[in-house]
Design a protein around this motif. Structure first.
Motif, PDB file in Angstrom:
ATOM      1  N   GLY A 253       0.803  -1.210   0.000  1.00 39.74           N
ATOM      2  CA  GLY A 253       0.000   0.000   0.000  1.00 39.74           C
ATOM      3  C   GLY A 253       0.836   1.260   0.000  1.00 39.74           C
ATOM      4  O   GLY A 253       0.322   2.354   0.243  1.00 39.74           O
ATOM      5  N   TRP A 254       2.109   1.109  -0.286  1.00 40.33           N
ATOM      6  CA  TRP A 254       3.034   2.246  -0.331  1.00 40.33           C
ATOM      7  C   TRP A 254       2.622   3.225  -1.411  1.00 40.33           C
ATOM      8  O   TRP A 254       2.303   2.851  -2.528  1.00 40.33           O
ATOM      9  N   ASN A 255       2.604   4.502  -1.059  1.00 40.18           N
ATOM     10  CA  ASN A 255       2.295   5.556  -2.020  1.00 40.18           C
ATOM     11  C   ASN A 255       3.579   6.042  -2.674  1.00 40.18           C
ATOM     12  O   ASN A 255       4.412   6.672  -2.011  1.00 40.18           O
ATOM     13  N   SER A 256       3.720   5.750  -3.941  1.00 40.95           N
ATOM     14  CA  SER A 256       4.916   6.179  -4.664  1.00 40.95           C
ATOM     15  C   SER A 256       4.960   7.700  -4.733  1.00 40.95           C
ATOM     16  O   SER A 256       3.972   8.337  -5.113  1.00 40.95           O
ATOM     17  N   PRO A 257       6.086   8.325  -4.367  1.00 40.62           N
ATOM     18  CA  PRO A 257       6.174   9.791  -4.401  1.00 40.62           C
ATOM     19  C   PRO A 257       6.086  10.331  -5.820  1.00 40.62           C
ATOM     20  O   PRO A 257       6.281   9.601  -6.800  1.00 40.62           O
ATOM     21  N   ASP A 258       5.806  11.617  -5.921  1.00 37.49           N
ATOM     22  CA  ASP A 258       5.793  12.303  -7.207  1.00 37.49           C
ATOM     23  C   ASP A 258       7.159  12.151  -7.862  1.00 37.49           C
ATOM     24  O   ASP A 258       8.163  12.608  -7.304  1.00 37.49           O
ATOM     25  N   PRO A 259       7.239  11.497  -9.010  1.00 40.35           N
ATOM     26  CA  PRO A 259       8.551  11.215  -9.610  1.00 40.35           C
ATOM     27  C   PRO A 259       9.351  12.459  -9.958  1.00 40.35           C
ATOM     28  O   PRO A 259      10.576  12.390 -10.063  1.00 40.35           O
ATOM     29  N   GLN A 260       8.696  13.604 -10.133  1.00 35.44           N
ATOM     30  CA  GLN A 260       9.406  14.820 -10.506  1.00 35.44           C
ATOM     31  C   GLN A 260       9.793  15.684  -9.310  1.00 35.44           C
ATOM     32  O   GLN A 260      10.474  16.698  -9.474  1.00 35.44           O
ATOM     33  N   ALA A 261       9.366  15.314  -8.107  1.00 35.00           N
ATOM     34  CA  ALA A 261       9.686  16.101  -6.914  1.00 35.00           C
ATOM     35  C   ALA A 261      11.086  15.763  -6.415  1.00 35.00           C
ATOM     36  O   ALA A 261      11.584  14.646  -6.605  1.00 35.00           O
ATOM     37  N   TYR A 262      11.718  16.728  -5.776  1.00 32.69           N
ATOM     38  CA  TYR A 262      13.076  16.559  -5.261  1.00 32.69           C
ATOM     39  C   TYR A 262      13.016  16.373  -3.743  1.00 32.69           C
ATOM     40  O   TYR A 262      12.672  17.304  -3.020  1.00 32.69           O
ATOM     41  N   PRO A 263      13.330  15.194  -3.237  1.00 32.52           N
ATOM     42  CA  PRO A 263      13.227  14.967  -1.795  1.00 32.52           C
ATOM     43  C   PRO A 263      14.449  15.474  -1.031  1.00 32.52           C
ATOM     44  O   PRO A 263      15.543  15.611  -1.589  1.00 32.52           O
ATOM     45  N   THR A 264      14.269  15.732   0.240  1.00 35.02           N
ATOM     46  CA  THR A 264      15.391  15.915   1.146  1.00 35.02           C
ATOM     47  C   THR A 264      15.847  14.541   1.617  1.00 35.02           C
ATOM     48  O   THR A 264      15.160  13.530   1.393  1.00 35.02           O
ATOM     49  N   GLY A 265      16.970  14.495   2.297  1.00 35.97           N
ATOM     50  CA  GLY A 265      17.407  13.221   2.860  1.00 35.97           C
ATOM     51  C   GLY A 265      16.378  12.660   3.822  1.00 35.97           C
ATOM     52  O   GLY A 265      16.122  11.454   3.840  1.00 35.97           O
ATOM     53  N   GLY A 266      15.763  13.544   4.621  1.00 33.87           N
ATOM     54  CA  GLY A 266      14.742  13.087   5.561  1.00 33.87           C
ATOM     55  C   GLY A 266      13.531  12.514   4.865  1.00 33.87           C
ATOM     56  O   GLY A 266      12.951  11.512   5.311  1.00 33.87           O
ATOM     57  N   GLU A 267      13.128  13.136   3.771  1.00 33.43           N
ATOM     58  CA  GLU A 267      11.981  12.628   3.001  1.00 33.43           C
ATOM     59  C   GLU A 267      12.313  11.310   2.320  1.00 33.43           C
ATOM     60  O   GLU A 267      11.450  10.422   2.219  1.00 33.43           O
ATOM     61  N   LEU A 268      13.546  11.165   1.866  1.00 33.31           N
ATOM     62  CA  LEU A 268      13.984   9.889   1.303  1.00 33.31           C
ATOM     63  C   LEU A 268      13.893   8.796   2.358  1.00 33.31           C
ATOM     64  O   LEU A 268      13.441   7.675   2.083  1.00 33.31           O
ATOM     65  N   LEU A 269      14.305   9.139   3.556  1.00 28.22           N
ATOM     66  CA  LEU A 269      14.286   8.179   4.653  1.00 28.22           C
ATOM     67  C   LEU A 269      12.862   7.776   5.028  1.00 28.22           C
ATOM     68  O   LEU A 269      12.536   6.588   5.109  1.00 28.22           O
ATOM     69  N   GLU A 270      12.001   8.766   5.226  1.00 23.24           N
ATOM     70  CA  GLU A 270      10.643   8.494   5.686  1.00 23.24           C
ATOM     71  C   GLU A 270       9.740   7.925   4.584  1.00 23.24           C
ATOM     72  O   GLU A 270       8.878   7.083   4.847  1.00 23.24           O
ATOM     73  N   GLY A 271       9.944   8.408   3.342  1.00 20.32           N
ATOM     74  CA  GLY A 271       9.049   8.013   2.265  1.00 20.32           C
ATOM     75  C   GLY A 271       9.457   6.781   1.496  1.00 20.32           C
ATOM     76  O   GLY A 271       8.672   6.248   0.706  1.00 20.32           O
ATOM     77  N   TYR A 272      10.695   6.302   1.738  1.00 20.15           N
ATOM     78  CA  TYR A 272      11.172   5.167   0.931  1.00 20.15           C
ATOM     79  C   TYR A 272      11.974   4.157   1.757  1.00 20.15           C
ATOM     80  O   TYR A 272      11.629   2.977   1.822  1.00 20.15           O
ATOM     81  N   ILE A 273      13.038   4.618   2.416  1.00 24.00           N
ATOM     82  CA  ILE A 273      13.920   3.692   3.119  1.00 24.00           C
ATOM     83  C   ILE A 273      13.193   2.992   4.272  1.00 24.00           C
ATOM     84  O   ILE A 273      13.245   1.757   4.395  1.00 24.00           O
ATOM     85  N   LYS A 274      12.515   3.741   5.112  1.00 24.59           N
ATOM     86  CA  LYS A 274      11.828   3.129   6.254  1.00 24.59           C
ATOM     87  C   LYS A 274      10.739   2.149   5.825  1.00 24.59           C
ATOM     88  O   LYS A 274      10.667   1.027   6.347  1.00 24.59           O
ATOM     89  N   PRO A 275       9.844   2.519   4.894  1.00 27.10           N
ATOM     90  CA  PRO A 275       8.843   1.538   4.452  1.00 27.10           C
ATOM     91  C   PRO A 275       9.466   0.279   3.865  1.00 27.10           C
ATOM     92  O   PRO A 275       8.994  -0.840   4.108  1.00 27.10           O
ATOM     93  N   LEU A 276      10.543   0.456   3.099  1.00 24.32           N
ATOM     94  CA  LEU A 276      11.192  -0.699   2.489  1.00 24.32           C
ATOM     95  C   LEU A 276      11.792  -1.611   3.548  1.00 24.32           C
ATOM     96  O   LEU A 276      11.721  -2.847   3.438  1.00 24.32           O
ATOM     97  N   ALA A 277      12.365  -1.015   4.589  1.00 24.20           N
ATOM     98  CA  ALA A 277      13.042  -1.803   5.623  1.00 24.20           C
ATOM     99  C   ALA A 277      12.095  -2.390   6.655  1.00 24.20           C
ATOM    100  O   ALA A 277      12.442  -3.366   7.332  1.00 24.20           O
ATOM    101  N   THR A 278      10.887  -1.827   6.787  1.00 19.14           N
ATOM    102  CA  THR A 278       9.992  -2.264   7.872  1.00 19.14           C
ATOM    103  C   THR A 278       8.689  -2.891   7.409  1.00 19.14           C
ATOM    104  O   THR A 278       8.061  -3.640   8.167  1.00 19.14           O
ATOM    105  N   ARG A 279       8.271  -2.609   6.172  1.00 19.23           N
ATOM    106  CA  ARG A 279       6.948  -3.076   5.724  1.00 19.23           C
ATOM    107  C   ARG A 279       7.013  -4.164   4.662  1.00 19.23           C
ATOM    108  O   ARG A 279       5.971  -4.617   4.182  1.00 19.23           O
TER     109      ARG A 279
END
Length: 454
Positions: free
Chosen positions: A70-96
């Motif tokens: 059920g992960w919501n893929s981020p807007d492909p054209q948006a530029y994330p911060t390191g924190g957003e990369l962590l919360e929006g991608y790394i954490k879900p991948l590592a925990t879900r």
């Protein structure tokens, strides 16, 4: 072992991507992360905005694992911060996803060898499994694996201030006034830098971004004075490709920085190879030459943004094949050697360029680049896709290029500046490491010396 076990050192973006690809190939990954959580190194630069958009920061195999959660893929054209990369991608991948059962956090690798084989012993070596020793706070642990992918990165091993690869005289004694990498000068570190004279040493994206942040801080807090210490003589080399850069945020960063330097908001000291650091009436004296002569500046704080280097201490019993200059695998080194070119985009490569004399062992991600500064996250994803295919015995897929990289704008090759726009010379080469572009590759395949652009 009934199925191949692959130990992966580091649970950053590339390490988790490696685990996803290994799992898709029917093998069993075990990820050892030194920090208390996946992506721990990113936590140290979470304030930094990436200059690559989301479409380049999500690995395809990882996205396939995330889709059923059920992960919501981020807007492909948006530029994330390191924190957003962590919360929006790394954490879900590592925990879900199923990777959560394969990641061992707070597990720092201390040594890797072959079971029953020291570095000098050859006969039967390739058949012996790897022995990985690590510490997790409960005492020494041992893991055996058929293959190892080292994606431990370089973040916690910054280069020192000295221009000769060694710390400047007095550097180690003044750690309270020195930070490395890209500290959060407007956020967590605001009280340390606001209203101070702050020197930034370096000419890469970390130095540029930090200097821009210091200018913004100066607009908010009077008395904040950024000083750029540049080892080279030409500040323009740090400005990048501007509008020619296909990663727009990267080009804009250089353009914005150039404007600030031109406006005089950043004091520039060129040809400043720091040799000595000393105290000066409660402040920090940064000098070139002897401590009693030569040029010097006096500041409150110093930020050393001179890049990073890999840690090989736990690999001393493995047979590595590294370039003697930049500590990258020998086949990869010519593509990224900063002595030859400064391109921020390097053609896709994989297992073939990352091989060592130790069968079944690979370095990937930032660590594979040694001391070269040009790494892009998507390059690491292509590396581990190829490595997983190679370990699974799919040599065709391992050799195949499945990534098209954006062009960097303006770079130098062999000391000559050249435009590398997408249409110029047909873009990057597909296979030949000796070629500088697609047209050069085609010319050499046809028996010519090259296309002449380099």
């Amino acid at each position: 072992m009934s199925e191949k076990t692959v130990a992966i050192v580091g649970a950053g973006p590339v390490g988790l991507a490696a685990a996803a690809h290994v799992l898709e190939r029917g093998m069993s990954p075990i990820v050892l992360e030194a920090g208390p959580e996946a992506g721990y190194a990113i936590r140290q630069w979470q304030h930094v905005q990436l200059f690559s958009p989301w479409e380049y920061n999500v690995d395809k195999a990882a996205a396939r694992m995330l889709a059923p959660t059920g992960w919501n893929s981020p807007d492909p054209q948006a530029y994330p911060t390191g924190g957003e990369l962590l919360e929006g991608y790394i954490k879900p991948l590592a925990t879900r996803t199923s990777l959560c059962e394969m990641i061992r956090t707070s597990s720092r690798v201390s040594a890797i060898s072959r079971v029953g084989f020291d570095k000098a012993k050859t006969k039967g070596r390739e058949q012996a499994p790897f022995e990985i020793r690590y510490k997790n706070g409960k005492g020494p642990e041992v893991l055996r694996a058929d293959a190892v992918i080292d994606t431990s990165g370089t973040w916690f091993f910054p280069n020192p201030a000295g221009p000769n690869g060694l710390p400047a005289i007095g550097e180690s004694e003044r750690g309270d006034r020195i930070a490395y990498g890209m500290p959060d000068v407007r956020g967590a570190g605001r009280s340390k830098y606001a209203g101070k004279t702050v020197a930034v040493l370096g000419a890469g994206h970390s130095a540029v971004g930090t200097l821009i942040d210091l200018v913004h801080l100066a607009n908010e807090v009077p008395g904040t004075r950024p000083v750029w210490l540049l080892r080279g003589a030409d500040p323009a080399k740090a400005f990048g490709g501007g509008r020619n850069d296909k990663l727009a945020a990267r080009g804009e960063l250089g353009s914005a920085f150039a404007a600030l330097v031109a406006s005089g908001k950043i004091k520039v000291e060129t040809e400043f190879g720091v040799t000595h650091l000393s105290d000066s009436e409660g402040r920090l004296k940064i000098a070139v030459g002897s401590c009693c002569g030569g040029r010097s500046v006096v500041v409150d704080e110093l930020i050393v943004s001179t890049g990073f280097r890999p840690d090989f201490s736990f690999l001393s019993e493995l047979r590595l094949r590294l370039d003697p200059a930049i500590d990258a695998p020998v086949a990869l080194a010519p593509l990224i050697d900063p002595n030859e070119h400064s391109c921020g985009t390097v053609r896709p490569h994989g297992a073939r360029e990352l091989v060592h004399d130790e069968a079944g062992f690979y370095m990937a991600g930032m660590k594979s680049y040694g001391r070269a500064p040009t790494f892009l996250m998507m390059t690491g994803y292509e590396q581990v896709r190829s490595i997983a295919a190679d370990l699974a015995g799919d040599k065709e897929a391992a050799a195949r290029v499945e990534l098209v990289l954006p062009e960097t704008g303006v770079c130098t090759r062999g000391g000559l500046e050249a435009a590398s726009e997408a249409g110029c010379c047909g873009g990057p080469p597909k296979e030949a490491s000796s070629a500088c572009c697609a047209a050069d590759e085609s010319a050499k395949k046809a028996g010519a010396a090259g296309c002449g652009c380099s």
